[in-house]
Scaffold this active site. Structure first.
Site, PDB file in Angstrom:
ATOM      1  N   SER A 158      35.588  49.010  42.714  1.00  0.00           N
ATOM      2  CA  SER A 158      34.399  48.405  43.652  1.00  0.00           C
ATOM      3  C   SER A 158      33.442  49.529  43.808  1.00  0.00           C
ATOM      4  CB  SER A 158      35.023  47.940  44.744  1.00  0.00           C
ATOM      5  OG  SER A 158      34.819  46.495  45.080  1.00  0.00           O
ATOM      6  N   LYS A 181      38.818  33.325  40.844  1.00  0.00           N
ATOM      7  CA  LYS A 181      38.713  34.597  40.485  1.00  0.00           C
ATOM      8  C   LYS A 181      39.151  34.768  38.853  1.00  0.00           C
ATOM      9  CE  LYS A 181      38.105  36.496  44.277  1.00  0.00           C
ATOM     10  NZ  LYS A 181      36.855  37.271  44.544  1.00  0.00           N
ATOM     11  N   SER A 205      31.559  36.422  50.364  1.00  0.00           N
ATOM     12  CA  SER A 205      31.635  37.220  49.312  1.00  0.00           C
ATOM     13  C   SER A 205      30.706  38.608  49.047  1.00  0.00           C
ATOM     14  CB  SER A 205      31.293  36.109  48.060  1.00  0.00           C
ATOM     15  OG  SER A 205      30.915  37.108  46.726  1.00  0.00           O
ATOM     16  N   ARG A 238      33.162  31.630  35.545  1.00  0.00           N
ATOM     17  CA  ARG A 238      33.155  31.862  36.908  1.00  0.00           C
ATOM     18  C   ARG A 238      31.761  31.390  37.758  1.00  0.00           C
ATOM     19  NH1 ARG A 238      35.616  37.424  37.876  1.00  0.00           N
ATOM     20  NH2 ARG A 238      35.494  36.739  40.252  1.00  0.00           N
ATOM     21  N   ARG A 244      43.992  31.940  40.747  1.00  0.00           N
ATOM     22  CA  ARG A 244      45.071  32.820  41.203  1.00  0.00           C
ATOM     23  C   ARG A 244      46.111  31.927  41.985  1.00  0.00           C
ATOM     24  NH1 ARG A 244      42.202  38.639  42.065  1.00  0.00           N
ATOM     25  NH2 ARG A 244      42.250  39.146  39.806  1.00  0.00           N
ATOM     26  N   ASP A 287      42.009  40.502  46.955  1.00  0.00           N
ATOM     27  CA  ASP A 287      42.509  40.926  45.556  1.00  0.00           C
ATOM     28  C   ASP A 287      44.057  41.241  45.872  1.00  0.00           C
ATOM     29  OD1 ASP A 287      40.033  40.573  44.660  1.00  0.00           O
ATOM     30  OD2 ASP A 287      39.394  42.584  44.822  1.00  0.00           O
ATOM     31  N   ARG A 322      29.532  50.405  42.301  1.00  0.00           N
ATOM     32  CA  ARG A 322      28.183  50.545  42.825  1.00  0.00           C
ATOM     33  C   ARG A 322      27.460  51.874  43.011  1.00  0.00           C
ATOM     34  NH1 ARG A 322      31.421  46.664  44.719  1.00  0.00           N
ATOM     35  NH2 ARG A 322      30.627  44.983  46.409  1.00  0.00           N
TER      36      ARG A 322
HETATM   37  C1  S3P Z   1      34.489  42.588  44.748  1.00  0.00           C
HETATM   38  C2  S3P Z   1      34.564  41.692  45.530  1.00  0.00           C
HETATM   39  C3  S3P Z   1      35.477  40.820  45.784  1.00  0.00           C
HETATM   40  C4  S3P Z   1      36.692  40.720  44.796  1.00  0.00           C
HETATM   41  C5  S3P Z   1      36.333  41.468  43.502  1.00  0.00           C
HETATM   42  C6  S3P Z   1      35.507  42.867  43.774  1.00  0.00           C
HETATM   43  C7  S3P Z   1      33.429  43.727  44.987  1.00  0.00           C
HETATM   44  O1  S3P Z   1      34.955  39.479  45.239  1.00  0.00           O
HETATM   45  O2  S3P Z   1      37.533  39.779  44.835  1.00  0.00           O
HETATM   46  O3  S3P Z   1      37.367  41.936  42.734  1.00  0.00           O
HETATM   47  O4  S3P Z   1      33.347  44.612  44.043  1.00  0.00           O
HETATM   48  O5  S3P Z   1      32.321  43.423  45.487  1.00  0.00           O
HETATM   49  P1  S3P Z   1      34.260  38.449  46.218  1.00  0.00           P
HETATM   50  O6  S3P Z   1      33.586  39.165  47.288  1.00  0.00           O
HETATM   51  O7  S3P Z   1      33.222  37.629  45.554  1.00  0.00           O
HETATM   52  O8  S3P Z   1      35.246  37.707  46.910  1.00  0.00           O
END
Ligand code: S3P
Length: 439
Positions: free
Chosen positions: A24, A344, A169, A123, A348, A317, A28
């Site tokens: 993550s 996802k 999210s 998705r 899941r 996750d 970013r």
């Molecule tokens: C993520 C946010 C989550 C997560 C994904 C990574 C991110 O998704 O499930 O694996 O890096 O912002 P959501 O926030 O859309 O649920």
């Protein structure tokens, strides 16, 4: 396609290792490096497939990188502006890539079209399309704005906006924060429950004014973004598989070092404690607003818990691997308000219910969650990964404690987030997993 054959182990897992770097945060850091002026050195970048998808897309938008996978380093030199790509760009399997880059693309003059693999092309995209339209950018996607490919006809200067997210999210929130950076005034974003706040922390570290009051974020567009280096911690979502393995295999005790401990990501550790697992955190420090430290876990007797919608974002996750732990706990575990799991990398809820039931666990699939009756021994058998990395890894860990061998079909997808997964298990003394091509 590859399969993994896992022989149950009686050897306790032990030792200590450095966690795989955070996916993550890596997405970013690369995006923020691309958007800021000057040189960004990212140490601890995750070279998993999803993050490579992000680098490929940014490259197509005019950003160059120097990469050093052995040192886990990426160096970005950027003028701070990205350009219209010449072709459709491919986000692979990565929801974070497609959604966050759509927010960035809204602020780029010209047309960006993003697509992905079969899973990503199914998705939901309307969740970003609707709010991004408030910025004045034109945006739409296949099947009446439901699925990728997605197009964005962006502009250099966007309208500021105010939006209340329908689902918690971080991907949607971050997409909107990136668009808000190009707004003609402050924008406001609200979510039903707090999701991971990495984007906020990283942009604040670069001096962007992002404040939160009564659950509402205010993002003030900066006059400029000056590059700063990032040293990224390990990924709690990957470490979770190793911690779970130690909790399940009798006599085990492992330490996973330098793991990210951002409270909005630590729902798994909280759930473990509530289940009665022996888990401790140490050597905690903070860097660019993100906590990190080491986590120790030992073999434990567990009890069932209840997880409701307010708890889901911080453990989103880790539900697949938590569900495996729940199959071995005393009593019932109820997970509800978790319909997000249906959209996802796979559905899941279905994949967990199907995979673990096939191995002999008692898992009932509900519309928005799961009911897991603990205490049934896993028998073993042949199961499918649903082409979902976190399902594949959860099923492999299940094999360690089954009565007979477990074969998991389609483990190639583990590269999406955790290429070192099998190596790390081996380092902890798990020599019983064979990975080869399916016949
Ligand atoms: C993520 C946010 C989550 C997560 C994904 C990574 C991110 O998704 O499930 O694996 O890096 O912002 P959501 O926030 O859309 O649920």
């Amino acid at each position: 396609m590859k399969k993994a054959t896992v022989t149950p182990t009686t050897n306790p897992l032990g030792g200590s290792l450095k966690a795989a770097r955070d996916k993550s945060l890596s997405h970013r850091a690369a995006m923020i490096g691309a958007l800021s002026q000057g040189r960004t050195e990212i140490s601890g970048f995750s070279f998993c497939q999803d993050c490579l998808s992000t680098l490929n897309c940014l490259r197509a938008m005019g950003i160059s990188f120097s990469l050093s996978p052995e040192e886990e380093k990426v160096i970005i030199e950027s003028s701070g502006s990205l350009h219209e790509p010449e072709n459709v760009i491919d986000a692979g399997n990565s929801g974070t890539t497609i959604r966050l880059l759509s927010g960035i693309a809204a602020g780029i003059e010209g047309l960006t079209v993003l697509t992905g693999d079969e899973s990503l092309r199914n998705r939901p995209m309307r969740r970003i399309i609707e709010p991004l339209r408030l910025t004045g950018a034109s945006i739409g996607s296949r099947a009446k704005d439901r699925f990728p490919p997605i197009f964005i006809l962006g502009k250099n200067q966007l309208d500021s906006f105010s939006y209340q997210l329908k689902v918690a999210s971080a991907q949607v929130k971050s997409s909107l924060i990136f668009a808000a950076l190009r707004g003609n005034g402050p924008s406001f974003i609200e979510e039903p429950f707090p999701s991971r706040d990495h984007t906020e922390n990283m942009l604040r570290y670069l001096g962007v004014e992002i404040t939160k009051s009564k659950g509402r974020l205010k993002v003030t567009p900066p006059r400029e973004l000056r590059a700063r280096d990032f040293n990224l911690p390990g990924d709690i979502s990957s470490a979770a598989f190793l911690l779970a393995a130690a909790i399940l295999v009798e006599g085990s005790r492992v330490v996973v070092e330098d793991v990210g401990l951002n409270p909005t990501r630590c729902g798994f550790l909280e759930a473990l404690r509530e289940m009665g697992a022996k888990v401790t955190v140490g050597k905690v420090r903070e860097d660019f607003g993100e906590l990190r430290g080491e986590v120790e876990a030992s073999y434990s007797k567990l009890r069932g818990i209840e997880l409701g919608p307010d708890k889901i974002p911080a453990i989103i996750d880790e539900i697949p691997i938590l569900s495996l732990l729940a199959t071995q706990a005393e009593g019932k575990t109820t997970i509800w308000g978790a319909e997000e799991l249906r959209v996802k990398e796979s559905d899941r809820l279905r994949a967990i219910a199907c995979g673990f039931s096939q191995l002999g666990a008692q898992v009932e699939e509900k519309k928005d969650g799961l009911i897991i009756q603990g205490g049934s021994p896993l028998k073993g058998g042949r199961v499918k990964s649903f082409n979902d990395h976190r399902i594949a890894m959860s099923l492999v860990i299940a094999g360690l404690i089954s009565q007979k061998e477990v074969t998991v079909e389609g483990v190639d997808c583990i590269e999406i987030s955790y290429p070192q997964f099998f190596d790390h298990l081996q380092q902890f003394g798990c020599p019983t997993i064979k990975v080869d091509f399916e016949k």
